[in-house]
Every structure is written in structure tokens, then in C-alpha cells.
Design a protein around this motif. Structure first.
Motif, PDB file in Angstrom:
ATOM      1  N   THR A 187      39.393  39.694  41.040  1.00 58.21           N
ATOM      2  CA  THR A 187      40.651  40.064  40.404  1.00 58.21           C
ATOM      3  C   THR A 187      41.699  38.997  40.626  1.00 58.21           C
ATOM      4  N   ASN A 188      42.653  38.940  39.702  1.00 62.16           N
ATOM      5  CA  ASN A 188      43.742  37.985  39.782  1.00 62.16           C
ATOM      6  C   ASN A 188      45.009  38.661  39.287  1.00 62.16           C
ATOM      7  N   TYR A 189      46.131  38.396  39.956  1.00 59.85           N
ATOM      8  CA  TYR A 189      47.386  39.043  39.619  1.00 59.85           C
ATOM      9  C   TYR A 189      48.508  38.039  39.461  1.00 59.85           C
ATOM     10  N   ALA A 190      49.427  38.368  38.568  1.00 56.37           N
ATOM     11  CA  ALA A 190      50.660  37.603  38.483  1.00 56.37           C
ATOM     12  C   ALA A 190      51.458  37.816  39.758  1.00 56.37           C
ATOM     13  N   ASP A 191      52.202  36.796  40.166  1.00 56.51           N
ATOM     14  CA  ASP A 191      52.991  36.895  41.393  1.00 56.51           C
ATOM     15  C   ASP A 191      53.957  38.086  41.355  1.00 56.51           C
ATOM     16  N   SER A 192      54.468  38.390  40.184  1.00 52.40           N
ATOM     17  CA  SER A 192      55.467  39.436  40.047  1.00 52.40           C
ATOM     18  C   SER A 192      54.934  40.842  40.300  1.00 52.40           C
TER      19      SER A 192
ATOM     20  N   ARG B  71      35.653  38.390  30.997  1.00 54.51           N
ATOM     21  CA  ARG B  71      36.964  38.655  31.564  1.00 54.51           C
ATOM     22  C   ARG B  71      37.715  39.715  30.767  1.00 54.51           C
ATOM     23  N   MET B  72      38.268  40.685  31.467  1.00 49.57           N
ATOM     24  CA  MET B  72      39.168  41.658  30.873  1.00 49.57           C
ATOM     25  C   MET B  72      40.502  41.569  31.590  1.00 49.57           C
ATOM     26  N   GLY B  73      41.559  41.970  30.913  1.00 47.38           N
ATOM     27  CA  GLY B  73      42.855  41.856  31.547  1.00 47.38           C
ATOM     28  C   GLY B  73      43.925  42.713  30.919  1.00 47.38           C
ATOM     29  N   TRP B  74      45.048  42.740  31.597  1.00 41.23           N
ATOM     30  CA  TRP B  74      46.256  43.383  31.113  1.00 41.23           C
ATOM     31  C   TRP B  74      47.337  42.337  30.932  1.00 41.23           C
TER      32      TRP B  74
ATOM     33  N   ALA C 256      47.284  40.908  34.979  1.00 40.97           N
ATOM     34  CA  ALA C 256      46.130  40.907  35.878  1.00 40.97           C
ATOM     35  C   ALA C 256      44.857  40.727  35.077  1.00 40.97           C
ATOM     36  N   THR C 257      43.842  40.127  35.695  1.00 42.06           N
ATOM     37  CA  THR C 257      42.533  39.963  35.067  1.00 42.06           C
ATOM     38  C   THR C 257      41.440  40.369  36.040  1.00 42.06           C
ATOM     39  N   ILE C 258      40.259  40.646  35.479  1.00 44.68           N
ATOM     40  CA  ILE C 258      39.132  41.028  36.318  1.00 44.68           C
ATOM     41  C   ILE C 258      37.817  40.576  35.697  1.00 44.68           C
TER      42      ILE C 258
END
Length: 113
Positions: free
Chosen positions: A55-60, A33-36, A49-51
Motif C-alpha cells: 500500500t501507498n498513501y499520500a502524505d496528507s 494496481r487499484m487506488g483512490w 492511496a494505492t494498493i
């Protein structure tokens, strides 16, 4: 061990766009997993966000930011569109690899008119 170096931050007006890059010192298998993450003054560091294979994102940031990776360049990206004042923060690249967590030094994103 992995070294991560972010770039691409800067000053942008609300509604503008930026693309952040994170270059890793070695190849990272897609299964890791990598992310910001980002941290604004007075606030806790939060996931953006992660990938992995997905991918997955924060609601904001959902619908405005896009995380991607280019394994041939050992690079992670974050495309940020429709930026808002509340997106102002230091953005950090992150990877979980070989049982440890690695962080970049961060890149400043400032959204202001």
C-alpha cells in the motif's frame, strides 16, 4: 473492460469516519494496481492511496486512511478516520487493467461542522 461503482460517501463532522467501497464488475488480479483519488472544487485530481501487494498513501492522509481490497467480493475499500475539512472532495476509484485505466463515477465526501 471494467466497470467501477463507488459508494459510502456522505456528510460527516470533523474527526468523524467514513468507509468508501468500490465494486468492480470483474475480478482484478492482485498484481494490478487499484487506488483512490479525490478532486476538490478548483483543484486537480490527486492520488489518495494505492494498493497492489503493498500500500501507498499520500502524505496528507498517512496514518488516517487505510486502503484494502477483498478479492472474493471484487471490492476495494477506503477507511477514512479523523476526517478534516480539507478531505472534502469527490472520491474516485481507479484501476489499471489490461493496458487501460478505468474510473468510477465518484462519491461525494463532505466534512463540515
Amino acid at each position: 473492460q471494467v466497470q467501477l461503482v463507488e459508494s459510502g460517501g456522505g456528510l460527516v463532522q470533523p474527526g468523524g469516519s467514513l468507509r468508501l467501497s468500490c465494486v468492480a464488475s470483474r475480478s482484478i488480479d492482485i498484481m494490478y494496481r487499484m487506488g483512490w483519488y479525490r478532486q476538490a472544487p478548483g483543484k486537480q485530481r490527486e492520488l489518495v492511496a494505492t494498493i497492489t501487494s503493498t500500500t501507498n498513501y499520500a502524505d496528507s492522509v498517512e496514518g488516517r486512511f487505510t486502503i484494502s481490497r477483498d478479492n472474493t467480493k471484487n471490492t476495494l475499500y477506503l477507511q477514512m478516520n479523523s476526517l478534516k475539512d480539507e478531505d472534502t472532495a469527490v472520491y474516485y476509484c481507479n484501476v489499471g487493467w489490461s493496458g487501460r485505466v478505468y474510473w468510477g463515477q465518484g462519491t461525494q465526501v463532505t466534512v463540515s461542522s
